[in-house]
Design an enzyme around this catalytic site. Structure first.
Site, PDB file in Angstrom:
ATOM      1  N   ASP A 155       0.824  -1.204   0.000  1.00  0.00           N
ATOM      2  CA  ASP A 155       0.000   0.000   0.000  1.00  0.00           C
ATOM      3  C   ASP A 155       0.863   1.261   0.000  1.00  0.00           C
ATOM      4  O   ASP A 155       1.843   1.354   0.742  1.00  0.00           O
ATOM      5  CB  ASP A 155      -0.843  -0.037   1.284  1.00  0.00           C
ATOM      6  CG  ASP A 155      -1.950   0.983   1.322  1.00  0.00           C
ATOM      7  OD1 ASP A 155      -2.872   0.880   0.509  1.00  0.00           O
ATOM      8  OD2 ASP A 155      -1.884   1.891   2.181  1.00  0.00           O
ATOM      9  N   GLU A 170      14.211 -14.903   0.745  1.00  0.00           N
ATOM     10  CA  GLU A 170      14.598 -15.940   1.725  1.00  0.00           C
ATOM     11  C   GLU A 170      13.725 -17.173   1.538  1.00  0.00           C
ATOM     12  O   GLU A 170      14.006 -18.237   2.085  1.00  0.00           O
ATOM     13  CB  GLU A 170      14.387 -15.420   3.163  1.00  0.00           C
ATOM     14  CG  GLU A 170      15.391 -14.363   3.590  1.00  0.00           C
ATOM     15  CD  GLU A 170      14.960 -13.655   4.886  1.00  0.00           C
ATOM     16  OE1 GLU A 170      13.970 -14.080   5.534  1.00  0.00           O
ATOM     17  OE2 GLU A 170      15.607 -12.650   5.236  1.00  0.00           O
TER      18      GLU A 170
HETATM   19  C1  GLC Z   1      -4.199   2.979  -0.445  1.00  0.00           C
HETATM   20  C2  GLC Z   1      -5.454   2.173  -0.296  1.00  0.00           C
HETATM   21  C3  GLC Z   1      -6.563   3.072   0.132  1.00  0.00           C
HETATM   22  C4  GLC Z   1      -6.206   3.716   1.457  1.00  0.00           C
HETATM   23  C5  GLC Z   1      -4.856   4.415   1.365  1.00  0.00           C
HETATM   24  C6  GLC Z   1      -4.325   4.764   2.721  1.00  0.00           C
HETATM   25  O1  GLC Z   1      -4.262   3.882  -1.477  1.00  0.00           O
HETATM   26  O2  GLC Z   1      -5.738   1.507  -1.489  1.00  0.00           O
HETATM   27  O3  GLC Z   1      -7.784   2.404   0.241  1.00  0.00           O
HETATM   28  O4  GLC Z   1      -7.180   4.650   1.822  1.00  0.00           O
HETATM   29  O5  GLC Z   1      -3.888   3.583   0.770  1.00  0.00           O
HETATM   30  O6  GLC Z   1      -3.924   3.603   3.389  1.00  0.00           O
END
Ligand code: GLC
Length: 578
Positions: A205, A266
């Site tokens: 993310d 790993e």
């Molecule tokens: C990413 C996720 C989103 C979230 C953001 C903050 O873009 O896909 O849903 O709000 O990160 O974590």
């Protein structure tokens, strides 16, 4: 059973599950891991290669679970670690891999480290894991600088002692300080925790956000807003696209991911990873290098208007960039952050999707039939491309966005933080309809007669899995057929060329002999088959008809042409004359 294969991710069809909206076994209105597990046979029958689970960690849901309290646990409302193990076992037995979401830019404000940071006070090692700064003005009453959060409002939150912490997203999502080795170590351990359990890969993310330069107060930086497709971070890109923006896509981030790769390697087979990085095209491939995450989401196609030239450009660019670093392309049309593609393609050209949402879907008018027709054609087109395809739950039902969720029910922090000027992403996160009738359309038992937290619209039942199954014209059967044919006919290492015929027709010519033709226009075009070629699958179930020797390709349709076994000579695509 899955077979050992270090390269499975290169051409996988990955299905994104947003667990809280997928299937509920307890009747509390919130989807859970038991629900995911019970539906794995459905996903296997659909024909996907892997399942990506959006966060299921303990969370106060300040941002749909992307505010994580504990990276190595399961939210009790969703189940337990045993359920994850069960999902891994069952998915693997059914031949599917499992990817989990890792959220490294920020934790939640309930994470043990953040609580400790607040308790320990300014200057402590506990605070050094996050980004705390002294406020400006008397007693630090003003934020350290004018940075704004992606969800709206200041990116700084005061803690009452003259200091403030940085949150690029909601205030409940404090950003980690990735220059701190403790943070790096902690995430290496998180990767190992899940990899040891048998997780096959990771979706990373906000991968472009980890490295920051707090000494650079670029005015207004980070005031990113809803992009053209309703996503919150789609536009604009970092202010500086050369690795020196203070907050996004800094060069130092690559050293972090090189460390991750060492951990992923790993394992045997090495674990895969895909970066969510909303960065300019020429920077994206850096995240996908084999020495880093290996793959990165390519969003330009998702942002392209319905137009052959725009699709062709985005596709060529994706293929070139991925190949330049030895990665494979990633094709995405929908996810939990954007307006579903059935709806995007059903809005008039140039429509402001965010304003459309604010009108509860009333203005401009959405043409759902057209949107679905185009969505199917676009899906079939991306499935014909080399690389992997990421599908978002419910798109196999052709679900449109739900634009009229009552304002009182909205959950996305974007709604509150934008002071009600942007509705955010809830319309793509409404619980799935599994049955045509009955409690919650089969999403789960109805314990107390109440609606699910994001209420399902009354028309959801007509689009349910039950309503569509065994109807050869339905979207779900179309997905099943497309995934079956893809498995049967496509070779992994196939190359392709992208050929444009006139303004409206786009051909994907694959080296394994399959051709895919998409007609972006409204008017049917003749298809002339090459010797040895037959019409295969079409996104329009009524045409062209397999076996027809003089077939027409209807408007807004994709058709795949197959080698009938006699060997194809590619001499012709669609008629450029129309
Ligand atoms: C990413 C996720 C989103 C979230 C953001 C903050 O873009 O896909 O849903 O709000 O990160 O974590």
């Amino acid at each position: 059973m899955i077979t050992p294969d270090a390269d499975w991710w290169r051409d996988a069809v990955v299905y994104q599950v947003y667990p809280r909206a997928f299937a509920d076994t307890t009747g509390d209105g919130v989807g859970d891991l038991g629900g995911v597990r019970s539906r794995l046979p459905y996903l296997a029958a659909l024909g996907v290669d892997a399942v990506w689970l959006s966060p299921f960690y303990p969370s106060a849901l300040a941002d749909g679970g992307y505010d994580v309290d504990d990276y190595c646990a399961v939210d009790p409302a969703l189940g337990s670690l045993d359920d994850v193990d069960g999902i891994l076992r069952d998915a693997h037995a059914l031949g599917m891999r499992v990817i989990v979401d890792i959220v490294p830019n920020h934790s939640s404000d309930r994470h043990a480290w953040f609580r400790a940071a607040l308790a320990a006070g300014p200057g402590s090692p506990e605070r050094a894991r996050y980004v705390f700064r002294q406020g400006r003005g008397e007693a630090g009453a003003l934020p350290p600088n004018g940075w704004t959060s992606l969800f709206g409002g200041s990116a700084w939150h005061p803690v009452g002692d003259g200091t403030w912490y940085l949150h690029l997203f909601a205030p409940e999502q404090p950003d980690f300080d990735w220059s701190n080795p403790e943070v790096r170590e902690m995430f290496h351990d998180v990767l190992r925790f899940w990899a040891d359990r048998g997780v096959d890969g990771f979706r990373v993310d906000v991968a472009h956000g980890l490295a920051k330069d707090l000494s650079d107060p670029l005015p207004g930086s980070s005031s990113l807003s809803m992009g053209p497709v309703g996503s919150m971070d789609a536009a604009p890109p970092p202010r500086r696209a050369d690795g020196t923006d203070p907050l996004f896509d800094r060069d130092e981030v690559h050293e972090i991911f090189a460390g991750w790769r060492r951990v992923l390697d790993e394992y045997d087979p090495p674990r895969s990873a895909v970066a969510e990085a909303w960065v300019p095209a020429h920077r994206r491939a850096l995240y996908a290098r084999p020495t880093e995450l290996g793959q990165a989401f390519e969003f330009p196609l998702l942002e392209s208007p319905w137009c052959a030239a725009a699709f062709a450009e985005a596709i060529r660019e994706n293929l070139t960039l991925a190949a330049s670093v030895g990665s494979s392309s990633t094709w995405v049309l929908s996810n939990h952050d954007v307006i579903r593609h059935t709806t995007r393609y059903g809005l008039p050209p140039g429509a402001d999707a965010v304003a459309w949402l604010m009108s509860d879907g009333g203005d401009p008018r959405e043409d759902r039939d057209r949107g679905l027709r185009r969505a199917r054609a676009a899906t079939q087109l991306i499935l014909a491309l080399p690389g992997s395809t990421y599908l978002y739950q419910g798109e196999e039902l052709g679900l449109p966005e739900v634009p009229d969720i009552p304002r009182s029910a909205l959950q996305d922090p974007i709604w509150v933080r934008s002071s009600g000027s942007r509705k955010g992403r809830d319309g793509s996160r409404v619980p799935l309809p599994w049955t045509s009738t009955g409690p919650r359309f089969g999403f789960g038992p109805e314990r107390d007669g109440s609606a699910t937290p994001l209420p399902q619209p009354s028309w959801f039942g007509t689009l349910s899995v039950e309503a569509q199954t065994d109807d050869p014209t339905s979207t779900i059967e179309f997905y099943r057929s497309a995934l079956t044919e893809r498995r049967r006919r496509f070779e992994r290492a196939a190359m392709c060329s992208i050929v444009e015929h006139g303004e409206d027709v786009l051909e994907v010519r694959r080296s394994d002999g399959v051709r895919s033709l998409t007609n972006f226009g409204d008017v049917p075009v003749p298809l002339r088959l090459a010797p040895g070629e037959v019409v295969g699958l079409s996104s329009d179930p009524s045409a062209p008809i397999p076996g027809d020797r003089a077939p027409m390709l209807p408007g807004e349709t994709t058709a795949w042409l197959f080698d009938n076994g006699a060997g194809v000579t590619h001499t012709y695509a669609a008629d450029p004359q129309k």
